[in-house]
Design a protein around this motif. Structure first.
Motif, mmCIF file in Angstrom:
data_model
loop_
_atom_site.group_PDB
_atom_site.id
_atom_site.type_symbol
_atom_site.label_atom_id
_atom_site.label_comp_id
_atom_site.label_asym_id
_atom_site.label_seq_id
_atom_site.Cartn_x
_atom_site.Cartn_y
_atom_site.Cartn_z
ATOM 1 N N GLY A 77 52.017 16.968 38.744
ATOM 2 C CA GLY A 77 50.606 16.673 38.512
ATOM 3 C C GLY A 77 49.859 16.189 39.724
ATOM 4 O O GLY A 77 48.690 15.826 39.635
ATOM 5 N N ILE A 78 50.549 16.183 40.895
ATOM 6 C CA ILE A 78 49.910 15.701 42.117
ATOM 7 C C ILE A 78 49.771 16.856 43.099
ATOM 8 O O ILE A 78 50.756 17.463 43.501
ATOM 9 C CB ILE A 78 50.748 14.567 42.753
ATOM 10 N N VAL A 79 48.541 17.169 43.479
ATOM 11 C CA VAL A 79 48.296 18.269 44.408
ATOM 12 C C VAL A 79 48.601 17.802 45.824
ATOM 13 O O VAL A 79 48.086 16.781 46.271
ATOM 14 C CB VAL A 79 46.835 18.730 44.332
ATOM 15 N N SER A 80 49.463 18.534 46.536
ATOM 16 C CA SER A 80 49.725 18.156 47.918
ATOM 17 C C SER A 80 48.810 18.904 48.880
ATOM 18 O O SER A 80 48.370 18.372 49.876
ATOM 19 C CB SER A 80 51.183 18.401 48.270
ATOM 20 N N GLU A 81 48.518 20.132 48.583
ATOM 21 C CA GLU A 81 47.628 20.867 49.493
ATOM 22 C C GLU A 81 47.120 22.148 48.829
ATOM 23 O O GLU A 81 47.623 22.572 47.794
ATOM 24 C CB GLU A 81 48.351 21.220 50.779
ATOM 25 N N TYR A 82 46.117 22.763 49.453
ATOM 26 C CA TYR A 82 45.653 24.067 49.013
ATOM 27 C C TYR A 82 46.526 25.131 49.656
ATOM 28 O O TYR A 82 46.953 24.976 50.806
ATOM 29 C CB TYR A 82 44.192 24.266 49.415
ATOM 30 N N SER A 83 46.797 26.204 48.941
ATOM 31 C CA SER A 83 47.571 27.306 49.504
ATOM 32 C C SER A 83 46.679 28.125 50.438
ATOM 33 O O SER A 83 45.462 28.004 50.420
ATOM 34 C CB SER A 83 48.060 28.204 48.368
ATOM 35 N N VAL A 84 47.318 28.961 51.262
ATOM 36 C CA VAL A 84 46.532 29.839 52.136
ATOM 37 C C VAL A 84 45.655 30.756 51.293
ATOM 38 O O VAL A 84 44.455 30.919 51.575
ATOM 39 C CB VAL A 84 47.452 30.660 53.071
ATOM 40 N N HIS A 85 46.202 31.350 50.252
ATOM 41 C CA HIS A 85 45.375 32.170 49.353
ATOM 42 C C HIS A 85 44.231 31.337 48.771
ATOM 43 O O HIS A 85 43.104 31.818 48.636
ATOM 44 C CB HIS A 85 46.223 32.757 48.217
ATOM 45 N N GLY A 86 44.517 30.106 48.415
ATOM 46 C CA GLY A 86 43.484 29.242 47.850
ATOM 47 C C GLY A 86 42.335 29.028 48.804
ATOM 48 O O GLY A 86 41.166 29.066 48.410
ATOM 49 N N LYS A 87 42.663 28.825 50.087
ATOM 50 C CA LYS A 87 41.593 28.588 51.051
ATOM 51 C C LYS A 87 40.828 29.859 51.394
ATOM 52 O O LYS A 87 39.612 29.851 51.514
ATOM 53 C CB LYS A 87 42.174 27.983 52.331
ATOM 54 N N LEU A 88 41.566 30.963 51.553
ATOM 55 C CA LEU A 88 40.909 32.187 52.035
ATOM 56 C C LEU A 88 40.225 32.976 50.920
ATOM 57 O O LEU A 88 39.336 33.779 51.191
ATOM 58 C CB LEU A 88 41.906 33.082 52.777
ATOM 59 N N LEU A 89 40.657 32.810 49.678
ATOM 60 C CA LEU A 89 40.023 33.570 48.580
ATOM 61 C C LEU A 89 39.347 32.638 47.573
ATOM 62 O O LEU A 89 38.256 32.929 47.096
ATOM 63 C CB LEU A 89 41.066 34.436 47.850
ATOM 64 N N GLY A 90 40.016 31.530 47.240
ATOM 65 C CA GLY A 90 39.463 30.632 46.229
ATOM 66 C C GLY A 90 39.867 31.069 44.837
ATOM 67 O O GLY A 90 40.060 32.263 44.578
ATOM 68 N N HIS A 91 39.994 30.107 43.925
ATOM 69 C CA HIS A 91 40.502 30.445 42.594
ATOM 70 C C HIS A 91 39.549 31.342 41.815
ATOM 71 O O HIS A 91 39.966 32.106 40.942
ATOM 72 C CB HIS A 91 40.848 29.170 41.801
ATOM 73 N N ILE A 92 38.279 31.305 42.145
ATOM 74 C CA ILE A 92 37.313 32.130 41.425
ATOM 75 C C ILE A 92 37.544 33.606 41.707
ATOM 76 O O ILE A 92 37.651 34.422 40.776
ATOM 77 C CB ILE A 92 35.868 31.682 41.800
ATOM 78 N N SER A 93 37.646 33.969 42.979
ATOM 79 C CA SER A 93 37.874 35.381 43.298
ATOM 80 C C SER A 93 39.279 35.821 42.897
ATOM 81 O O SER A 93 39.492 36.972 42.519
ATOM 82 C CB SER A 93 37.645 35.627 44.796
ATOM 83 N N MET A 94 40.247 34.900 43.005
ATOM 84 C CA MET A 94 41.601 35.258 42.563
ATOM 85 C C MET A 94 41.600 35.630 41.089
ATOM 86 O O MET A 94 42.199 36.647 40.702
ATOM 87 C CB MET A 94 42.549 34.085 42.803
ATOM 88 N N ALA A 95 40.948 34.837 40.256
ATOM 89 C CA ALA A 95 40.919 35.146 38.826
ATOM 90 C C ALA A 95 40.218 36.472 38.576
ATOM 91 O O ALA A 95 40.608 37.247 37.706
ATOM 92 C CB ALA A 95 40.238 34.013 38.058
ATOM 93 N N SER A 96 39.164 36.735 39.341
ATOM 94 C CA SER A 96 38.468 38.014 39.198
ATOM 95 C C SER A 96 39.428 39.165 39.517
ATOM 96 O O SER A 96 39.472 40.171 38.808
ATOM 97 C CB SER A 96 37.239 38.037 40.117
ATOM 98 N N ASN A 97 40.209 38.984 40.586
ATOM 99 C CA ASN A 97 41.187 40.023 40.921
ATOM 100 C C ASN A 97 42.236 40.190 39.823
ATOM 101 O O ASN A 97 42.664 41.303 39.533
ATOM 102 C CB ASN A 97 41.881 39.681 42.250
ATOM 103 N N TRP A 98 42.660 39.096 39.216
ATOM 104 C CA TRP A 98 43.647 39.185 38.139
ATOM 105 C C TRP A 98 43.120 39.995 36.960
ATOM 106 O O TRP A 98 43.860 40.714 36.300
ATOM 107 C CB TRP A 98 44.032 37.776 37.641
ATOM 108 N N ILE A 99 41.844 39.826 36.686
ATOM 109 C CA ILE A 99 41.255 40.592 35.578
ATOM 110 C C ILE A 99 41.301 42.088 35.905
ATOM 111 O O ILE A 99 41.640 42.917 35.060
ATOM 112 C CB ILE A 99 39.816 40.108 35.288
ATOM 113 N N THR A 100 40.975 42.430 37.169
ATOM 114 C CA THR A 100 41.097 43.822 37.605
ATOM 115 C C THR A 100 42.533 44.315 37.405
ATOM 116 O O THR A 100 42.781 45.400 36.868
ATOM 117 C CB THR A 100 40.721 43.954 39.101
ATOM 118 N N GLU A 101 43.474 43.496 37.840
ATOM 119 C CA GLU A 101 44.891 43.845 37.741
ATOM 120 C C GLU A 101 45.283 44.035 36.273
ATOM 121 O O GLU A 101 45.938 45.034 35.916
ATOM 122 C CB GLU A 101 45.710 42.710 38.368
ATOM 123 N N ALA A 102 44.858 43.100 35.431
ATOM 124 C CA ALA A 102 45.183 43.184 33.999
ATOM 125 C C ALA A 102 44.647 44.477 33.402
ATOM 126 O O ALA A 102 45.325 45.159 32.630
ATOM 127 C CB ALA A 102 44.588 41.970 33.266
#
Lengths: 318, 318, 318, 318, 318, 318
Positions: free
Chosen positions: A207-232
C-alpha cells in the motif's frame, strides 16, 4: 505491545514495528560515526527513530519493509517525538507477527472490495462494455487486492484503490437514481476503468508507493488505460470505431476534467461529467477523513493538505 | 479571366470561381426576399458576393464547393470590396476548369510531398519503428494528398498537413546533425506520427476543414494516434511493452508540450523536446508566411494572428 | 591524476582540482571547530569536500577559483559521494597546471567561435546594420571569449554565450534558406545582438556567474542592448528614426516573446518571430544536452530541469 | 445652441457640432443607397447620427474632425438616442465657432499645466537629472499642450497627459513629505519622464488618439523614453554609466510594475515603487471621475470600466 | 394549441404564448418603420418572432411577461426558425390560460419542495442552528416558491432554487451515511443557508432573473447570508461568538471554494468541503440535464455551456 | 549597554535583551546535549544566539517574551553574526528595564495615534456612519494601542495598525481635496473600518503576531468587520437596508480589490476604489521603509520582499 499512537515522551517501551524508511547517515563529529536514521510504523501511526553507533552487521541486517522488535526510549526533538533505539532485532517466524498488521489499510477487507467491484462489473448489461471492463480488470486484479490509489494525495494505503472504486460505485448508483438520463452501464464502467492503470503507473508494496514507473511517467495512467481499451477491443473482436469503445475511452481520457490536470480532452458526455465529479467528491472527503484520522486527538487543526487548496482542516466541537 | 486578387472597386468582370461558402438569407424589406450570400474564391484570394433576388431554381442549383462562372460588379461596402453578382451559372465540363486550380495549396505538389515523407519513413533503420510508422501512414495515405494541417491556425490549405511534415523533416534532419545525441530514427518517426490522426479528427474537403468529427472531439488526434500505435503493435506482433512502442507513444502524447495545450504528459526524452520545438517553429513561421501572403501588398500590417500572441505582423521595408 | 568523474567510494587519491566554492563553517561540537566546506571541480565534474580542523593559516590560504593539490578519501554521505581532504596545498607554477583545464567549456575553442561570429557579422550587407552590430560586438568582444550565456539555465560554462550565438547562426542560416521571405541580414544581426549585453548584466569568471550586476538588475540585458543600439546610432551618425534602428531594437526588445519573460513588446516582424524560436530551440536542446552530460552514465533520469517544465529527462536505450 | 447633453427624444434642434467619426455606408435595400453614418460631439458628450440619401457632393464635403451646423431630429433606436440629420453644412469662419470648444479637455488650461510641469522640473536640484528631464520635455513640449494620456483608458482628452502629470506631481510632493526617505528630485523626474514618449507612441489630434504609431507598436513608449535618456546623456556629455542615468531609466522601465503590463524590470528602488503607485491611484480615480462625468445624471450605474476589473461604478446617494 | 417545440418551418398555426422579451425596433428602410422584435415562449421552448408594421396602439399594448394569442407563420432565417406574426392579441380571462403554464419550472411542485426543505430543517437537532436556519428561511420563504437558482447558469427556472436545495439535501443525506464523521445537522443547515440570500441578490419574476439588485452587486449573496446569521443570532439571543454561529457563517462564506469564485475564505471544516462539492456536482449535472432538455431531439450536440469548460455535450446513442 | 545594531564579530559584551524566540534543541553529539536556540532582540534589531549545555533549571527559567541580561561573544556562523551566550539571567525589577523599550514600534506614540483616529472619526458629519464607526472602534480601542497591522507583511510592530490608519487618513484627506467628487465622510469611515477586525483575526503581544485565531481563519477580518457593522446597526436602531450600512459594508468587503486577495466583491463606488489604492500605496511604501530600516547600512540591497513582487530594494546613493 506499545502502539505508536500511544507512546509519550520519556516512555521506555518494547514492541514490534515495521521499518518504513531507513537511511545510513554519519554524525557531524570527527571522526564521523554511522547511525541508522529510521522511520518506524505500525497501523496506528509512525515515528522517526535513531539507532546510534550502528555496526557493520547492523547496516547489513536492517532494511525498509522489514519487521523488527525494538526496545526504545521516547524523546522530544524539536518539539516532536522521536525514538532512541536501545536494542533492535529482526522479527522471526516465532514472533507470530505479520506484515499486514503493521500498515494502514482500507476499512473493508480487500476480498470484499474485489467482490463488490466484480458484482458492479457483472451488473453491466451491455455486452461489449462488459467484455472490455473484464479484460482490463483481469490485468490488475491481483494488484487491486493491495494497491493504494495514490502516492500521498488520497487513499494512500493498502487496498486504497479498490476502496476508492467501491465508494464511487455507491455514489454513482445513487446519482443514477436521482438523474435517470444517465446511463448506469456507462457510468459503472467508467468508474471501474478510470484509474485501472494506476498499478502500472506506480510501483507499490504493502500500500506504499515507492516511485512512478517509466511507463507511468512517459505515458501516464490515463493514456495507458485508453490503450488497454484498444487492446481489449482488438483481442475481443469489438469494432474499434464502435460507440462503446469511443464512450469508454472518452470517460477515461476526460476524467481529470482539464488539461492542466492531465486530461487531453474535457468531459463532453453526461456520464463523463458525472464521473469527474464523483471522483472529486470521494477523493476530497477521503483527504479530510485521512487527515483527521492521522491527527492526534489533542490537536484541533490537521496539517495543511495540498489537495484542499493547501488548507488545514479544523476539528470543530459542536 | 479576372483573378480575385486583381479586382478593384467598380470593376465589371467575368470569371470562373469556387463557391467556398453559401447561405440563403432574407432581406429586411417587407415582404422579405431571398438572396444568396456567397464567398467566392480562387487560388489568389476570396471575396464576399451577393446574388439578389435568388429564384427557387437558383437556391437548388448552387452549393458550396461548386465551380461557377460569374459576371459581376465590384462594389465597396463598409470599406471592404464586395461582389454584386449579375449573372451566375454552374461550370460545365466544356469550360475546362478544375477544382484544384481554385484553392490555396502547398507550394509543392502533393505527390512530391508524399514521396519525400515515404523516403524519410524508409530511412528509419529500426525495424519495429518502421513497421509502426508504415502502418499509421497507410491509414491516412490517401488523405495526406490533400488534408490541411488545421482548421485555421496554420497550413490551412490543400496538402498543408503533408507540407508541414516535409518542412519539419528537413529541420529535424539539420538538428540531428547539429546535435548527435538525438536519435534520428526516433525523431523522424515522431515527426511523421505526431499529427498523423488529424485526418480522422477533422472533416475536410479540398484543404478546407468543415468541422471536427465526433471522434476528434471526444478523443482528440493525440490519443487517437496513441491508440493507432497500440493497434499497429498488436497487429504486427510487436511487444506492447517494448521501449520502441513506449518511445513513439510518448513522442505523440507529449508533442503539445503542456496539459493546457492538450498533451497528457510533458516531453521527457530528448527527441520529444526536439519534436515539440520543431513543430512550433515551423507552425509559427508558416502563420507569418500565410498572413503576409494573404495581406494586400499595399497594407503594412497583417490582421492580428491568434497563434502569435494576437499580434499583427508588420511588413518592414529595409 | 584522478578525474572527478572516475572517483568511487572508498578511493584514496591524489590530484589537482579547482576550488569552485569555499565556505568556512563551524562544527556543532562544543567548543565548535572551524572546517572548510569546499566544492572541488575539474572539467569532468564536481564533488563536495570537507577539510576538518582547518588552521588559521588554512583559512587565509585557500579561496574560491584557486587551484589546489589534494590528497583525499572518497566517502559516502547521505547516499552521495563526498571527499574527505587529508592533505591540501596550493598549486604552484612548477605544477604545470592551468585554470582553463579545470572548468567546463564550450566544445569549440573560443577563438574559433569569435571568428565564426565575426564572419557572420561581416556577411551583413546592410551598411547601417553592420555598423551597429560591430559597435556592440566591440563593447564585449573580449568577454565573449569566456562568458557563459546564463547563471544556471543553459550554456552556463566557459564561452557558453559565444557558443549559443554560433549554433543559432547556423540554424538561422538554414531557416532563411527554407523561408526566403526572411531578411538574412536582419536575422543575423538580431542573433548577434539579442544577448549581447549579458556580459554587463552578470559578473562572471571562468564561465561561472557569481552574481547579477546592479545595472543588470535595474535595467536588464534587453534594455541595455536597446540603449547600446541608440548609442551606436548616435556615435555613427545613423538617423535614430531609421527603419534599421527600429528593426534592430525591436528584435532585441521582443526576443523573450512575452512580458512575463521580460520583453516589453511582442515580436511583430517575421525575423523577430524567427529569432525568438531559434533562441528557444537552441536553449532547450542545450539544457537537455547539459543535463545528459552531467548525469552519471549509470542513471537513467537526469535531475529535473526548471527550463523544461520542471521535468527530468529519461535516457532511453533504443 | 443645443448641447448634446441636453437633447431628448423627439427634440427638433439646430446647433454646431464636431464630426468625431464618419463612415459612408449602404442601406440593405435594393438597390442599396449610400448614407453617412456619423458620430457628432461637443464638449458635453456625443451621439450617433444618420444622414440618409447622401449625395456624391455630401460624400466629398464631410470628414472627421470637421465642424458642422446640423438641423436634426432626436429619435430612439434600440433604446438609445440617435440623431436623424435633416440638414447639414460645414461651419464657416463667419459662424465664429472653434474646434477647441467642441472637445473634452482637462479642467485646467494647457498653458497652466505646462507652467506647473516646468516649475516642478526646475525644482530638481540635481543638475544632471535636470538636464535629462529638460531634454526630454523639449522633445514633446508642443504636443504636451494637447495630447491625451491614453486612447481610451484614462485621461483620454485634450491635454490629458499634462493634466495626469500635474496631478501626480501634487501627490508625489505630498508623499515625499510623509516619507522623507524618498528623494524628491528623483520622484519628480520620474513622474515627468514616465509617460513622456506617449506623444510618439500614439497619433492624436484634438486629444483624440486615432492610432498607435509603428514605433509605438514595435518599441513602446517605455523603451522609447529609455532611449531618449540615453540620447540626452550622450548629447549633454553625461556619463552613460552614472547612477543618475541608471536611476532615471529604471524609473521609466519599471513604472508598469510587471512584465505582464509591459515593464521589462520590476521597481527595485523606493522612488520607483512610489512612482508606480502614484501613477496607478491617479489613473484609477480619473477613470472613475471620467465615467461619472459621462454617465447621464439619471442613471445610477456607469458602463463597466475595463481598467477597474470590468466593473461598473455605482453613484451612491448619501 | 401548437407547442413551441413542435413547430416546423412553413407551419401556419394559432396558439397562446408568453412574451418573454419585447423590443420596438426600426427597419432599415427609408423612412424607417417600427416593428416588434419579440421572443415567444411556452413551457416547451422559445422562438424569436417579428411583428412588422406595428401601430402605435400595438406598441402600447404588448409588454414582456404578457400572455398573447398569436396567429403566425414559421419561417427560416439564417438557418434558424423564426415566427412571422400575422395576428396578435392579449389573452383575456375568458381564454382560461395561466402564466405558470407557460414557463419552465422545476419538475416537482413548489409546495412539495418547500415541504421537503422544512422537514430537513426540522430534522436539525441542534437548537441554535435550527433557530438560525428558521429565521433565514422565513425571510425568503415566499420567494422560495418561485425563485430560480441563477440568472442563466443552472436551475434558471421557476422554483429552481428550492429544487436545487432539495436535490442537495438528498445527496447530503446519502453522503452523511457513507461518512459518519460528518455532522448531519451542520451539513443540512449549510445546504439550506448557502444560497438563501439569492432572492435578495437578484430580481426575478416567474423564475426569470431580470437583473442583480444593488445590494446583490455591492455585497453579494454570500456576505448577505453571513449578515443574516449575525442578525438571527442577535435577535434570538444566541452568543455571537458561539461555535454554531462560527460554523454556519464559515459554511456560507466558503461554499464557492476559492476567492476567484467569490468566497472570502476557503473551506476548512469537513462539512464545508462536503457542501462545496455537493453544490458543484448538483449544479453541473443540472447544467447537463437542462442543456439536453432544451436541445432539439434531432441534434446530437447541445450548445456550448459556460459552466462546463465551455464545452458542448454530446448525446451518445448506446 | 550594547545595542544589537552595533555588535560586531568578536565583540565581548553585556546587555539587556528581549528573548523573541526560544527553542530547546539537542546537539548531534552522542549522547545528545540540550542547548537553548534563542533569538535576542532590542529595538534596534535581532540576532540568533546559542546557550550551550543548558541545565534543567535553565530550561525552566527562560521563555519567549522574557527580558534577560546576557554576557556574550559575537561569532560568525555561515557568514552571519551569532551570539554565543556566556552568562544569562532574567532581568529583575531592580534592573529598571521595560519590555516596551525592547521592541520595534510605530514612530508616533500610540496615545497620539488614537487621538488622531478619534479626531478623524469625530469629523464624520453623517450621524449614522459616525455611530457605526464609533461602535466598531470601541470594540478594539484598547488593542489599537499596540496591535500590529500584519504578521510579517507590513507595519508588523507595536501600534502598527493604528499607525497605518493614521497615514491613510492623511492621504485620504489630501485626495478628497484633489477630487471633490469623493465623499470625505465615507472615505474616512472606510479607512477606519477596513482593518478594524484585525485584532480579532490575529493573536498578538507587544506588536508581534503569534498566530491567527480560529475566527480569523474561518471567517477572516473582512467578513468579521462586515458582521460588526450589522451588529452596530441593529444595536443602534439603524435600518439594516439603509444606504449607509450598504456603503460601509461594501467599503470593507471590497478593499482587497479582488477575490484572489480575499474580497468577495470588487470596489464599485468611488470611495471604495480610493480606499483600496490608499491602502496599497501606504502598505507598499511602508514595506520599503521597513526593509531599508532593518538592512545594515553597509549593505546596498535589502532582502527580497514578498509584497513587492519578491524583489529586493536597492539603496541608491545619489
Amino acid at each position: 505491545m506499545s502502539l505508536i499512537k500511544t507512546l509519550n515522551s520519556q516512555d521506555e517501551f518494547v514492541g514490534f514495528y515495521l521499518i518504513k524508511e531507513l537511511e545510513i547517515k554519519q554524525t557531524n563529529s570527527t571522526p564521523a560515526k554511522d547511525y541508522l536514521d529510521i522511520v518506524l510504523c505500525d497501523a496506528t501511526g509512525q515515528l522517526p527513530a535513531k539507532y546510534w553507533d550502528a555496526s557493520t552487521t547492523d547496516k547489513e541486517t536492517f532494511f525498509p519493509m522489514g519487521l523488527v522488535r525494538v526496545q526504545g526510549l521516547v524523546q522530544t526533538y524539536r518539539e516532536k517525538l522521536q525514538i532512541k533505539i536501545i536494542k533492535i532485532r529482526k522479527a522471526t517466524d516465532d514472533d507470530g507477527v505479520f506484515l499486514t498488521d503493521f500498515i494502514r489499510s482500507a476499512p473493508i477487507r480487500p476480498v470484499d472490495l474485489i467482490y463488490t467491484i466484480k458484482q458492479a462489473m457483472d451488473s453491466i448489461q451491455d455486452k461489449e462494455m462488459h467484455t472490455i471492463v473484464s479484460f482490463c480488470v483481469k490485468k490488475v486484479e491481483e494488484r487491486l487486492m493491495h494497491y493504494p490509489a495514490a502516492k500521498t494525495h488520497h487513499h494512500a494505503y493498502f487496498a486504497g484503490l479498490a476502496y476508492h472504486m467501491v465508494r464511487m460505485l455507491e455514489l454513482g448508483d445513487f446519482i443514477c437514481k436521482q438523474r435517470p438520463f444517465l446511463n448506469p452501464d456507462l457510468l459503472t464502467a467508467g468508474i471501474i476503468l478510470h484509474d485501472i492503470a494506476k498499478p502500472e503507473e506506480m510501483t507499490a508494496q504493502l500500500g506504499i508507493v515507492s516511485e512512478y514507473s517509466v511507463h507511468g511517467k512517459l505515458l501516464g495512467h490515463i493514456s495507458m488505460a485508453s490503450n488497454w481499451i484498444t487492446e481489449a477491443a482488438i483481442l475481443s473482436n469489438i469494432d474499434l470505431n464502435s460507440d462503446r469503445v469511443l464512450a469508454l475511452q472518452h470517460m477515461v481520457l476526460s476524467h481529470h476534467n482539464s488539461g492542466e490536470w492531465g486530461s487531453p480532452v474535457q468531459p463532453q458526455i453526461p456520464e463523463a461529467i458525472a464521473l469527474h465529479h464523483i471522483d472529486t467528491i470521494d477523493a476530497k472527503l477521503q483527504m479530510v477523513e485521512d487527515a483527521l484520522d492521522t491527527t492526534p486527538e489533542a490537536e484541533n487543526w490537521t496539517q495543511s493538505i495540498r489537495g484542499l487548496e493547501n488548507k488545514a482542516i479544523y476539528r470543530m466541537k459542536l
